[in-house]
Every structure is written in structure tokens, then in C-alpha cells.
Design an enzyme around this catalytic site. Structure first.
Site, PDB file in Angstrom:
ATOM      1  N   HIS A  96       0.843  -1.203   0.000  1.00 23.47           N
ATOM      2  CA  HIS A  96       0.000   0.000   0.000  1.00 23.47           C
ATOM      3  C   HIS A  96       0.870   1.240   0.000  1.00 23.47           C
ATOM      4  O   HIS A  96       1.810   1.367   0.793  1.00 23.47           O
ATOM      5  CB  HIS A  96      -0.914   0.019   1.224  1.00 23.47           C
ATOM      6  CG  HIS A  96      -1.805   1.221   1.274  1.00 23.47           C
ATOM      7  ND1 HIS A  96      -2.791   1.460   0.346  1.00 23.47           N
ATOM      8  CD2 HIS A  96      -1.821   2.300   2.116  1.00 23.47           C
ATOM      9  CE1 HIS A  96      -3.401   2.602   0.622  1.00 23.47           C
ATOM     10  NE2 HIS A  96      -2.827   3.136   1.686  1.00 23.47           N
ATOM     11  N   SER A  97       0.564   2.180  -0.917  1.00 26.28           N
ATOM     12  CA  SER A  97       1.236   3.467  -1.003  1.00 26.28           C
ATOM     13  C   SER A  97       2.740   3.255  -1.231  1.00 26.28           C
ATOM     14  O   SER A  97       3.127   2.626  -2.209  1.00 26.28           O
ATOM     15  CB  SER A  97       0.940   4.284   0.258  1.00 26.28           C
ATOM     16  OG  SER A  97       1.254   5.639   0.075  1.00 26.28           O
ATOM     17  N   MET A  98       3.596   3.753  -0.364  1.00 26.17           N
ATOM     18  CA  MET A  98       5.027   3.485  -0.505  1.00 26.17           C
ATOM     19  C   MET A  98       5.291   1.993  -0.646  1.00 26.17           C
ATOM     20  O   MET A  98       6.155   1.557  -1.409  1.00 26.17           O
ATOM     21  CB  MET A  98       5.788   4.035   0.705  1.00 26.17           C
ATOM     22  CG  MET A  98       7.220   3.543   0.824  1.00 26.17           C
ATOM     23  SD  MET A  98       8.003   4.119   2.352  1.00 26.17           S
ATOM     24  CE  MET A  98       9.297   2.900   2.562  1.00 26.17           C
TER      25      MET A  98
END
Length: 255
Positions: A96-98
Site C-alpha cells: 500500500h502506497s510506498m
């Protein structure tokens, strides 16, 4: 032999529930400032269907005394080495995300090493080949501005944001993670030959639907996009739906 010790693996890879004797493994990569514990809920939902392993980056929780890794490629190399030391059960990657960037680079390294993951599942992150013009990187902002960014993303408990002592504990790792993401530069290479599944919130300021769709450029093995109501942390309120997406795609992979 990889030379990775059991103690080293225990630092990096966290298991919250007993692993089934058979079945796939899901390796989860946290967002900037996040920790392995973020995936406890998802692990509980997927147990005992599959083993869920969450990565613990240096610089947070029980690894707080370690310096954060401020380079995505370097972080991916370290995690890939740990995964090579695990058993050979079929593996999916979820970031998720990074964490999506880290998982992508791990997937590339695994394919180059001949141990390709079944599927890469990215969440809340635009494709590496997309770019955005930013006036000033977030890692150069002061603490108050970073806290306001956290409020806007609505993924951090408000009690944490109002506790100066807790903020002093989490902000250094968060700033380092922002630096890692904001200095990351995609290096063109062969597309993954395994599938990519992209998940995104309809109102995510960090990844538009078009930017999430652009993950299709990075695979020759098939692509699926899932759009959810909500923003950057849509999965906090759609955890069961996300778990079902993972079950469905893992079942397709191992069938």
C-alpha cells in the site's frame, strides 16, 4: 544458502497468525510511516486460507533504534534477500502506497532471480512510470506541515497526531520514508511476466484512477483494476472486500 539468519528474518518478517500447512503466502509492505502491525486485521481475515507475512521496515516500533532505509531499491534488495530464505510456497505481494513501490521492486528482483511471485497487488499508489510535478517534496516540510498532510490523508489516529511524544517517535521514520519515495526514480526494464492487480480509492489524492490504471504498462501477464469508495486509506473501511480480492486472485493463481 542465502546466508540470512533466522534472527534476521524475524526482524524483517512478522507473522500474526499460525501459517497453514499448505496454500499461498501473502507478503505485505506498509505505507510511509507504517509498520507491520497495520496488516494484523488483514492477516486475521485471510487466516487460515493463506499465510500472511508483514514486512517490518527499520526505524519503527521494535526496530526504532535502527536507521531507516531511505532508498526504495536498497530496501527492496534487503527484503528480497529475506524472502529468498523462506520456504518456496507460492507467494503474492501486496503493497500500500510506498509499500506498492517496494513490492514492485521486490517483484522485479524476484523475477530476475528466478523466483517470481504469483501476483503483485498494488494499493493506493500511482504506477512507477507516472510522474507528478511538485513544488516542494514533503520530506523537506517542517513537522507541523507533515502532521497536516497526515490529517488530510486520514490514515492516522487523531489521538496520535495530538500526542507530541508519539509524534516525536513516528516523525523521523515517516520523514525518511517520504524521502525514499520522493527520491525514487523508476528505471525502465522488462515488464513483469506475472499479473499486476491495482487497488485504489475513488477519491485518493495520491493516486488517480488513471494513474492506478497505468500499472498495466508494467506487466505482460495480465492486469486488473479495482476501485473502491474512499480516499487514500480506503482499505481501512473496505478490509473485507480487499481480503476477498486477494482470495480471488490467489485462487486464480494456484488453480
Amino acid at each position: 544458502m542465502t546466508g540470512v539468519s533466522v534472527a534476521s528474518s524475524a526482524l524483517w518478517l512478522r507473522r500474526f497468525h499460525p501459517a497453514p500447512d499448505q496454500g499461498p503466502r501473502l507478503v505485505c509492505f506498509p505505507h510511509a510511516g507504517g509498520a507491520a502491525s497495520y496488516y494484523f486485521k488483514l492477516s486475521r481475515m485471510l487466516h487460515p486460507f493463506m499465510e500472511v507475512v508483514a514486512v517490518q521496515y527499520p526505524g519503527r516500533h521494535d526496530r526504532r533504534s535502527e536507521a531507516p532505509v531511505e532508498n526504495i531499491a536498497r530496501l527492496a534488495d534487503l527484503i528480497t534477500a529475506e524472502l529468498k530464505a523462506t520456504d518456496s510456497r507460492p507467494t503474492l505481494l501486496f503493497g500500500h502506497s510506498m509499500g506498492a513501490l517496494v513490492a514492485f521492486e521486490v517483484a522485479r528482483a524476484m523475477e530476475q532471480g528466478g523466483i517470481a511471485p504469483l501476483t503483485l497487488i498494488t494499493s493506493g499508489r500511482r504506477a512507477p512510470s507516472t510522474t507528478r510535478a511538485t513544488a516542494r517534496p514533503m520530506h523537506l516540510h517542517d513537522d507541523a506541515e507533515i502532521v497536516e498532510e497526515l490529517r488530510a490523508l486520514d490514515g492516522t489516529n487523531s489521538q496520535v497526531l495530538e500526542n507530541q511524544q508519539l509524534l516525536e517517535m513516528i516523525l523521523p521514520a515517516l520523514r525518511s520514508d517520504y524521502r525514499a519515495v520522493e527520491t525514487y526514480r523508476y528505471v525502465a526494464g522488462p515488464r513483469l511476466f506475472r499479473p499486476i492487480v491495482s487497488l485504489v480509492g475513488m477519491n485518493d489524492p495520491q493516486a488517480t484512477i488513471d494513474e492506478a490504471q497505468a500499472w498495466s504498462r508494467h506487466t505482460a501477464g495480465g492486469f486488473t483494476l479495482h476501485v473502491f469508495d474512499g480516499g487514500h486509506f480506503y482499505l481501512d473501511t473496505h478490509a473485507e472486500a480487499v481480503a476477498q480480492v486477494i482470495r480471488n486472485h490467489s485462487a486464480e493463481d494456484v488453480s
